[in-house]
Design a protein around this motif. Structure first.
Motif, PDB file in Angstrom:
ATOM      1  N   LEU A 146      -2.077   5.651   2.337  1.00  0.00           N
ATOM      2  CA  LEU A 146      -3.132   4.658   2.543  1.00  0.00           C
ATOM      3  C   LEU A 146      -2.806   3.767   3.742  1.00  0.00           C
ATOM      4  O   LEU A 146      -3.679   3.470   4.572  1.00  0.00           O
ATOM      5  N   ASN A 173      -9.103   7.642  -1.395  1.00  0.00           N
ATOM      6  CA  ASN A 173      -7.728   7.142  -1.407  1.00  0.00           C
ATOM      7  C   ASN A 173      -6.806   8.137  -2.101  1.00  0.00           C
ATOM      8  O   ASN A 173      -6.264   7.884  -3.168  1.00  0.00           O
ATOM      9  N   ALA A 224       0.840  -1.197   0.000  1.00  0.00           N
ATOM     10  CA  ALA A 224       0.000   0.000   0.000  1.00  0.00           C
ATOM     11  C   ALA A 224       0.876   1.248   0.000  1.00  0.00           C
ATOM     12  O   ALA A 224       2.014   1.219   0.468  1.00  0.00           O
ATOM     13  N   THR A 247      -6.811  -4.877  -2.835  1.00  0.00           N
ATOM     14  CA  THR A 247      -5.721  -4.120  -2.209  1.00  0.00           C
ATOM     15  C   THR A 247      -4.954  -4.901  -1.143  1.00  0.00           C
ATOM     16  O   THR A 247      -3.737  -4.802  -1.048  1.00  0.00           O
ATOM     17  N   ASN A 270     -14.820  -5.031  -0.927  1.00  0.00           N
ATOM     18  CA  ASN A 270     -15.069  -3.600  -1.074  1.00  0.00           C
ATOM     19  C   ASN A 270     -16.494  -3.211  -0.707  1.00  0.00           C
ATOM     20  O   ASN A 270     -16.718  -2.229  -0.014  1.00  0.00           O
ATOM     21  N   TYR A 329      -9.788   1.832   0.716  1.00  0.00           N
ATOM     22  CA  TYR A 329      -9.378   0.840  -0.271  1.00  0.00           C
ATOM     23  C   TYR A 329     -10.486  -0.186  -0.453  1.00  0.00           C
ATOM     24  O   TYR A 329     -11.394  -0.281   0.379  1.00  0.00           O
TER      25      TYR A 329
END
Lengths: 580, 202
Positions: free
Chosen positions: A105, A497, A101, A127, A250, A122
């Protein structure tokens, strides 16, 4: 609201309240070091932990010791989560070969998970490696929650003790919260979730054929569907129980692998409010008068239930803009109707509204529907619940210490009305307690308003706001409300982000957590040193309907007065525009 | 005057909290970050192996989908599902809602485009469009539509396949789930299951 929606909401609260006493009593026994049915197994583990760490159960801490231990422990967690994200590409358990990352982040996520906020800039499946999710995020889901629970127990001890500087041992409270409460409950909930279809595997993502091939954005043919998997159920169980809320995937609990059925939805909903509700009973038990705990729980429930119903009502009304396109939004035997943008078919309006209320009343922040796509007033409900300071149920532990602070403010206001020195549970409330209580109210409120104002003044803030017009303002307001009150849900359209948002929201999350926890511990320590004053004729009883009404009023007025101007600029204007 | 025992401990020595912080953090990491997820995985893969691995649907040894994740359809012979906010649609490696606010022009454009596509595929159908058929789901992967949305499409699917509406209706009925325990959640039709079953009709 439909009859079925009413039935689902009533059933939910009935089960929640039925679980409060048994779990609350169990937790009181755990924190008081009494034997429970888990002691034969977990007692050994607990003693092993203490021996290895050089901790003595009876070695109590003062305010400085307790707060220092809490901060150091959380700092270690922050560093580890930051490092795991940065170096995940070179670590094992990364079947999708995800890159490390970015620094901003990694900072944001590390603060987010240490502070029990679980804001996510994220998307999990694209990610974070399995190693980061398990060793970093799952661990923080447990210990950040245990930190909150420990702090409220220390505050409760402060209320019950007299003439002592000691608040208990942070190490013991932390270990007991995790071992006896969070791990066993998580194990049960995780397996219930897998039984419904939540995934739990260390295998990499799997490929399926598409029945009807399609094309991607560049016109290239797509014949396969890559199904993201992972050890999700174990993380989701603690994500809900620990009022964390950070999704494995997500789209969080809207994702079919994270929340596949109405049953998994119900189990998760129950897990969201179960510990914050039960801690009220634990509080009552520990202060020797369970009516005190019920009064707090009644206050929380009285605020939440009408707001959930309001959200369901507004979402059921649908989007007036759809009418021109021949869309049917009326509830019937064949469909739930209402504003279905951003909602899953299996949950419909009732479960999406109930979840939106529960997840923002608690500082959970997981979602099973996209709040960004709610109707303006339907979306105002979760925003407002966050802005009450996450004390209506609130975070596991942090919600109750926030509500106890509000109770102290309430007795103070009542004391002003009749011109007497206020007392709460036999302790005089004086200048020091009121200063600390004011900080608990003022710090998150200023972080929300100053943060939102800053974001709207600088290009770096404005440039990633996704929706046009007044809704874009709501996205920024929601983001800072969520961060500074450690909720973690979002109006997801915001492109968070970026260095500006990651950094500023990270600071807001920090400010909304540690200064408040320290202020609560300071109140606890100050009360612990005081003598008990016997209740007299002028003492305001804090277990009856009068006090509950007073407390509801104080929570709503403090919440409302602080944020109504901002809400007027966002959801309220949008509602008027949408219906004009 | 005797000093109370506790008063000696008012100050804190940083060294006294470093060891417990590091040791307890490590032990709790092993417990909650390794033992706990591994235990859940172990039990899950014995007790609920199919569920734990994505509820995959296979035909002749080939994975043709997950019972829980939707796929995109726009051919008239298939039942269509929800709109999807992912790119491309129904991208199960990157779930997402549309996150359109209620007044976002892009939201109204998407609804309008879906309505136009439905009308183009079946001009004879002038009934109001069930809302779930014109809106994007929260995950972008919703496997279901409402019974109303399935009902809306039955005539078109039957015509495109040259079969009786009753046969399509029967397939839809086998892929319809009611509310759990009779009142939790919403009734729903699994779109991929319907389409796989339709293709398998003799």
């Amino acid at each position: 609201m439909t009859a079925n929606a009413t039935a689902q909401i009533v059933f939910y609260f009935a089960i929640l309240l039925a679980l409060t006493k048994p779990l609350g009593l169990f937790m009181a026994n755990v924190y008081e070091g009494k034997r429970t049915f888990l002691s034969p197994v977990l007692g050994r583990v607990e003693r092993l932990f203490y021996r290895a760490a050089g901790v003595k159960v009876d070695d109590e801490m003062t305010f400085a010791g307790y707060a220092g231990a809490m901060l150091l422990f959380n700092f270690v967690g922050f560093v580890v989560v930051y490092a795991l994200q940065r170096f995940q590409a070179t670590l094992p358990l990364n079947p999708q070969a995800l890159a490390g990352a970015t620094p901003d982040l990694a900072f944001n996520t590390a603060v987010s998970f240490a502070t029990n906020t679980n804001w996510q800039s994220y998307g999990g499946e694209s990610t974070m490696s399995y190693a980061t999710q398990m060793l970093g995020l799952t661990v923080q889901n447990f210990v950040s929650c245990a930190t909150g629970m420990a702090c409220v127990i220390a505050l409760i001890r402060g209320i019950t003790r007299k003439s002592t500087p000691n608040l208990g041992s942070f190490w013991v409270d932390l270990t007991r919260s995790t071992l006896y409460v969070l791990v066993p409950l998580s194990l049960v909930v995780a397996l219930l979730l897998v039984s419904q279809g939540v995934v739990q595997t260390f295998h990499g993502y799997t490929t399926s054929a598409l029945l009807q091939p399609t094309v991607d954005g560049d016109g290239k043919p797509v014949v396969d569907q890559l199904l993201a998997l992972g050890p999700a159920a174990s993380q989701i169980a603690i994500k809900q129980l620990g009022t964390n809320g950070g999704g494995f995937f997500n789209s969080n609990s809207a994702h079919p692998f994270e929340n596949p059925t109405p049953i998994s939805n119900f189990v998760q909903l129950l897990s969201i409010l179960m510990i914050p509700a039960a801690l009220c009973y634990t509080f009552g038990k520990m202060v020797g008068d369970t009516r005190q705990g019920w009064a707090i729980l009644a206050t929380m429930t009285i605020i939440l239930v009408p707001l959930v119903c309001a959200c369901a009502y507004f979402e059921q009304q649908g989007n007036p803009g759809f009418a021109a396109h021949g869309v049917d939004q009326v509830a019937s035997a064949l469909q739930a109707g209402g504003n279905m943008e951003g909602k899953e078919t299996r949950f419909g309006i009732a479960n999406s509204a109930l979840w939106a209320g529960a997840t923002t009343a608690a500082s959970n922040g997981s979602v099973n529907a996209m709040h960004d796509s709610f109707t303006p007033l339907g979306g105002l409900v979760p925003l407002f619940l966050i802005q009450t300071g996450e004390v209506v149920f609130g975070g596991a532990g942090s919600g109750l210490y926030g509500m106890i602070v509000y109770a102290i403010i309430s007795v103070f206001i009542a004391g002003l009305m009749v011109g007497r020195t206020p007392e709460y549970l036999g302790k005089k409330i004086e200048a020091f307690e009121m200063k600390m209580a004011s900080l608990v109210i003022l710090i998150p409120a200023s972080a929300v308003l100053l943060g939102t104002a800053t974001a709207l003044l600088v290009q770096a803030g404005k440039s990633t706001i996704f929706n046009p017009g007044t809704h874009g303002f709501s996205e920024a307001l929601y983001a800072f409300s969520s961060a500074a009150n450690n909720n973690g849900s979002a109006f997801g359209g915001l492109g968070a982000n970026s260095p500006f948002w990651n950094t500023s929201l990270g600071i807001a999350m920090f400010m909304g957590r540690y200064p408040l926890a320290i202020a609560a511990l300071a109140i606890g320590a100050s009360l612990a040193k005081k003598k008990l004053v016997p209740a007299g004729a002028g003492t305001l009883p804090t277990h009856g309907p009068l006090f509950v009404g007073m407390l509801v009023g104080v929570v709503l007025i403090v919440g409302a007065l602080t944020f109504i101007p901002a809400l007027a600029l966002g959801p309220i204007v949008e509602h008027l525009l949408l219906n004009s | 005057m005797t000093v109370p025992v506790d008063a000696r401990k008012v100050g804190i020595a940083v060294s006294s909290i470093v060891r417990p912080a590091l040791v307890l953090f490590s032990l709790l990491t092993v417990l909650t970050g390794v033992i706990y997820p591994v235990a859940v995985t172990g039990i899950a893969n014995v007790a609920f192996a199919a569920n734990a691995n994505g509820s995959l649907v296979t035909q002749g040894g080939r994975v043709v989908g997950s019972a829980l994740v939707g796929q995109g359809f726009d051919q008239p012979k298939y039942l269509w599902g929800r709109l999807s906010g992912t790119t491309p649609g129904y991208n199960a490696a990157s779930s997402s809602g549309s996150n359109y606010g209620p007044m976002n022009p892009a939201l109204l454009d998407a609804v309008k485009a879906r309505a136009a596509a439905l009308h183009a595929a079946d001009p004879a159908n002038t009934r109001p469009i069930p809302v779930d058929l014109a809106t994007a789901s929260g995950s972008g992967l919703d496997p279901h539509i409402t019974p109303a949305a399935a009902d809306y499409q039955i005539a078109r699917v039957a015509r495109a396949r040259g079969i009786d509406e009753a046969r399509v209706r029967a397939v839809v009925a086998t892929c319809t789930e009611g509310r759990s325990l009779g009142f939790l959640g919403e009734p729903r039709v699994n779109v991929l299951a319907v389409n796989l079953a339709l293709d398998a009709l003799p």
